[in-house]
Design a protein around this motif. Structure first.
Motif, PDB file in Angstrom:
ATOM      1  N   LEU A 106       0.823  -1.206   0.000  1.00 61.12           N
ATOM      2  CA  LEU A 106       0.000   0.000   0.000  1.00 61.12           C
ATOM      3  C   LEU A 106       0.860   1.260   0.000  1.00 61.12           C
ATOM      4  N   PHE A 107       1.972   1.221   0.730  1.00 64.57           N
ATOM      5  CA  PHE A 107       2.888   2.363   0.762  1.00 64.57           C
ATOM      6  C   PHE A 107       3.440   2.644  -0.636  1.00 64.57           C
ATOM      7  N   VAL A 108       3.782   1.590  -1.381  1.00 65.26           N
ATOM      8  CA  VAL A 108       4.332   1.764  -2.730  1.00 65.26           C
ATOM      9  C   VAL A 108       3.267   2.317  -3.678  1.00 65.26           C
ATOM     10  N   ILE A 109       2.049   1.768  -3.611  1.00 62.16           N
ATOM     11  CA  ILE A 109       0.962   2.292  -4.441  1.00 62.16           C
ATOM     12  C   ILE A 109       0.734   3.764  -4.131  1.00 62.16           C
ATOM     13  N   ALA A 110       0.674   4.085  -2.845  1.00 65.18           N
ATOM     14  CA  ALA A 110       0.411   5.462  -2.434  1.00 65.18           C
ATOM     15  C   ALA A 110       1.543   6.397  -2.835  1.00 65.18           C
ATOM     16  N   SER A 111       2.780   5.886  -2.874  1.00 66.83           N
ATOM     17  CA  SER A 111       3.903   6.708  -3.333  1.00 66.83           C
ATOM     18  C   SER A 111       3.677   7.117  -4.784  1.00 66.83           C
ATOM     19  N   GLY A 112       3.215   6.169  -5.587  1.00 60.08           N
ATOM     20  CA  GLY A 112       2.891   6.483  -6.975  1.00 60.08           C
ATOM     21  C   GLY A 112       1.747   7.467  -7.072  1.00 60.08           C
ATOM     22  N   ALA A 113       0.715   7.261  -6.250  1.00 61.25           N
ATOM     23  CA  ALA A 113      -0.433   8.166  -6.256  1.00 61.25           C
ATOM     24  C   ALA A 113      -0.031   9.570  -5.834  1.00 61.25           C
ATOM     25  N   THR A 114       0.964   9.677  -4.950  1.00 68.16           N
ATOM     26  CA  THR A 114       1.441  10.989  -4.512  1.00 68.16           C
ATOM     27  C   THR A 114       2.001  11.778  -5.685  1.00 68.16           C
ATOM     28  N   PHE A 115       2.798  11.113  -6.515  1.00 68.66           N
ATOM     29  CA  PHE A 115       3.319  11.761  -7.720  1.00 68.66           C
ATOM     30  C   PHE A 115       2.166  12.233  -8.601  1.00 68.66           C
ATOM     31  N   LEU A 116       1.190  11.357  -8.810  1.00 66.51           N
ATOM     32  CA  LEU A 116       0.086  11.679  -9.705  1.00 66.51           C
ATOM     33  C   LEU A 116      -0.730  12.854  -9.178  1.00 66.51           C
ATOM     34  N   GLU A 117      -0.993  12.853  -7.878  1.00 65.61           N
ATOM     35  CA  GLU A 117      -1.831  13.899  -7.299  1.00 65.61           C
ATOM     36  C   GLU A 117      -1.090  15.231  -7.213  1.00 65.61           C
ATOM     37  N   ALA A 118       0.207  15.168  -6.908  1.00 57.69           N
ATOM     38  CA  ALA A 118       1.005  16.394  -6.820  1.00 57.69           C
ATOM     39  C   ALA A 118       1.140  17.058  -8.184  1.00 57.69           C
TER      40      ALA A 118
END
Length: 423
Positions: A106-118
């Protein structure tokens, strides 16, 4: 408005809003599911949200630095790669029935989502007239609402088994029977997350072969003493931004807390089964969330965004107070109504927070994304309250307090103040 040749790139960027919506709104399914499969307490199950929002906190600044140096497109592609890797990691995590492994995935998925959202939020906000940025961002975020209602409905059907044994029934099982049951529960996440990974890989290919135009920030709004390339924490000297970061922390804490424990809450106040609660959350609460985005976007043509934000925050405070003090359908539908009024909060706080920041917009966006660590803090506090008091209903005092902070931002904290520095 973008030219027709930019229509497909714009559609691709808007599709990213679906991905992080799916991530956040599958958590209300994963929390009761992994609580059952991995035999967790409410506090332990809240680590699911904590791992997701810790990633946002840790990765937001590196994501901002990366896109500041390499641009939007490369940031998007890196985000998608991380998202796909994290989804694939769910398969070995399920095979091992290892809760820590799930949290890492989940941490890895969310790291990717952070890039996308930022990237996607300031990209859409900057793609047009700055005076309509809040309305434009709310429109794009309306597609985020699609992921918000699809995730719990699909997740509830394909991940939740509907088998809910009491603690007494579990104790009567043999060691082999219990292990087999728990493993079968863990395995239900494998196929859904492999399908997610496949879809993200398709997006990676599309972005690789599509021209994504860069958005140039407007420098005219930055005051004369603000160094446009000063990419640091100094950006928080803008009071409306620092207040937006704080408001976003509390808002996301409220949003995540309300949804993450809804299945547990529904069973507590109304005896609703996990599958029915998941369906209600998707088909009522999250549809309301999506509709609220479109309604809010329309209303912003006539109502100041900050004023509308304040009204929505006040409504949610009232709804949660009702939910804290009643039982049955009244309590249940009070919580189900909350997402409609949450709908405009994130993009409106975001747009008001980055208003007038020019070249500092990218780093400001990173701080706003980082602030959603609140989504990991609030559920943890709710889990502790539930375990301490034996009532998940009592835990909903936390989202109520969070919406008070959002109300303050809408009434006063959003106002832009000009610096009178002398250099």
């Amino acid at each position: 408005m973008p030219k027709n040749k930019y229509l497909f790139p714009l559609i691709l960027v808007i599709s990213l809003f679906f991905l992080w919506a799916f991530l956040h709104n599958i958590n209300p399914i994963l929390i009761p599911h992994l609580k059952k499969a991995c035999q967790l307490s409410d506090t332990q199950s809240s680590f699911i949200d904590a791992s997701v929002y810790l990633a946002y906190f840790v990765i937001a600044i590196p994501a901002g630095l990366f896109m500041h140096k390499y641009g939007y497109k490369r940031g998007i592609i890196l985000g998608l790669i991380l998202y796909a890797i994290g989804a694939i990691l769910f398969v070995p995590a399920a095979s091992e029935r290892n809760y820590t492994f799930f949290l890492v995935a989940l941490f890895v998925i969310a790291s990717g989502a952070t890039f996308l959202e930022a990237i996607a939020n300031p990209y859409i906000a900057g793609l047009g007239d700055k005076d309509t940025s809040a309305r434009r961002l709310n429109f794009a975020q309306s597609f985020n609402g699609v992921g918000s209602f699809i995730a719990p409905i699909i997740g509830g059907q394909v991940i939740l088994s509907g088998i809910e044994h009491t603690p007494g029934e579990l104790k009567k099982m043999s060691a082999t029977g219990l292990a087999s049951y728990l493993q079968s529960e863990a395995n239900t996440v494998k196929i859904p997350y492999l399908i997610i990974a496949g879809g993200v890989i398709v997006l990676i290919i599309l972005f690789l072969f599509t021209h994504i135009p860069e958005v140039k920030e407007d420098d005219s709004a930055v005051d004369a003493h603000t160094p446009g390339t000063d990419f640091s924490i100094k950006v928080l000297k803008h009071q409306h931004l620092s207040m937006a970061v704080l408001a976003q922390f509390f808002y996301v804490g409220a949003q995540v807390g309300v949804g993450s424990f809804f299945i547990r809450y529904a069973k507590y106040v109304a005896g609703t089964s996990e599958k029915n609660a998941a369906f209600m959350w998707g088909s009522i609460a999250m549809v309301g969330f999506m509709v609220g985005r479109f309604v809010g976007t329309f209303l912003m043509k006539y109502i100041n965004p900050a004023r509308l934000l304040s009204f929505y925050a006040a409504m949610n405070i009232l709804l949660i107070l009702v939910a804290l003090n009643t039982k049955g359908d009244v309590a249940l539908y009070s919580i189900l109504a909350v997402p409609f009024f949450m709908s405009i909060m994130y993009p409106t706080i975001f747009a008001l927070g980055i208003k007038g920041l020019g070249k500092e917009t990218k780093i400001a966006s990173s701080f706003l994304v980082m602030s959603i660590i609140g989504g990991g803090v609030a559920p943890l506090l709710m889990g502790l309250i539930s375990d301490w008091t034996g009532s998940i209903q009592n835990a909903y005092i936390i989202p109520c307090v969070c919406f008070v902070m959002v109300l303050y931002f809408g009434l006063k904290g959003h106002k832009v103040t000009h610096h009178n520095t002398t250099g």
